[in-house]
Design a protein around this motif. Structure first.
Motif: not given
Length: 260
Positions: A114-117, A147-148, A98-104, A159-162
């Motif tokens: 690990r979470f998204y995997g 920390l992200v 998304s256009q807004k940052f999507s990771l925690y 990182l979010a794209f990957s």
């Protein structure tokens, strides 16, 4: 022009059937028609730009293709699955950023991966292997326990794209992925996009940077829910007698009713 851009070539063995196919796809909310009978297709390994002013209907169209909204009319398939009957199957075969940052931001780089995997259904061994590969490719191996939230915006976006590609999807949807980053980081991000498309992954991207439309294989432009233009950047510029894609966009957008 980057090395990745200069060496791009059609993907060998690309699937005969389009990865994305839409015919008369529509979505209404009461009396308001947000998407008005759009038809197009996108091939394997293609970088497809999906443009439109605010209110044009592109976000609604993307949400239907991602299996998040049920169409009012028409038909569409993504990765061979029907958007009406098989939305859950589509969600498993696509990536989305998304256009807004999507990771925690309160998790580390490694914890996010690990979470998204796990969300994508990958086994522990696969997550471990892909984590090492991803961190090495991005040059983030020394930041695995950072920390992200403390990373620069450009690194967060890459990182979010990957992570959106972690489960090897057939198509990745990018909603204004380079918003707010500097020009150098934007070009580096596009190198990642070219590398991804070269592996046969279809990239479906929205952007408000009209210079980025020039980097796409083909571009569509939505106006008031309709698909008013579709073609290569060079073809569209010739069709509308325009010097740049920005000129093409302005020519079409001037008559839009649903502008914000």
């Amino acid at each position: 022009m980057s090395q990745a851009e200069a060496t791009r070539a059609p993907v060998a063995g690309a699937a005969a059937l389009p990865v994305i196919w839409a015919e008369g796809l529509s979505k209404s909310f009461g009396a308001f028609t947000a998407v008005d009978g759009i038809s197009f297709q996108v091939e394997a390994g293609e970088i497809f730009g999906f443009l439109g002013a605010n209110g044009a209907g592109k976000t609604t169209a993307m949400r239907m293709l991602c299996g998040l909204l049920t169409p009012t009319g028409g038909a569409a398939t993504v990765a061979g699955f029907d958007v009406r009957r098989e939305p859950e199957a589509i969600k498993r075969r696509i990536g989305y950023m998304s256009q807004k940052f999507s990771l925690y931001e309160d998790l580390t780089v490694r914890e996010n991966i690990r979470f998204y995997g796990g969300v994508y259904g990958l086994r522990t061994a696969a997550i471990r292997a892909k984590t090492g590969e991803l961190l090495g490719r991005l040059g983030l191996a020394t930041e695995r326990d950072t920390l992200v939230g403390s990373l620069p915006l450009g690194w967060k976006q890459k990182l979010a794209f990957s992570v959106a590609l972690l489960h090897d999807p057939a198509v990745v949807f990018l909603d204004e992925p380079t918003g707010g980053v500097d020009p150098i980081t934007r070009r580096q991000f596009w190198d990642l996009i070219y590398e991804t498309a070269a592996r046969g992954v279809t990239v479906f991207i929205t952007t408000h940077y009209l210079d980025e439309a020039e980097y796409c294989d083909r571009v569509s432009i939505m106006v008031d829910g309709r698909l008013d233009a579709l073609g290569t950047p060079a073809g569209l510029k010739q069709q509308f007698g325009a010097a740049t894609m920005n000129d093409v966009f302005l020519h079409l957008a001037r008559g839009a009713k649903n502008r914000e």
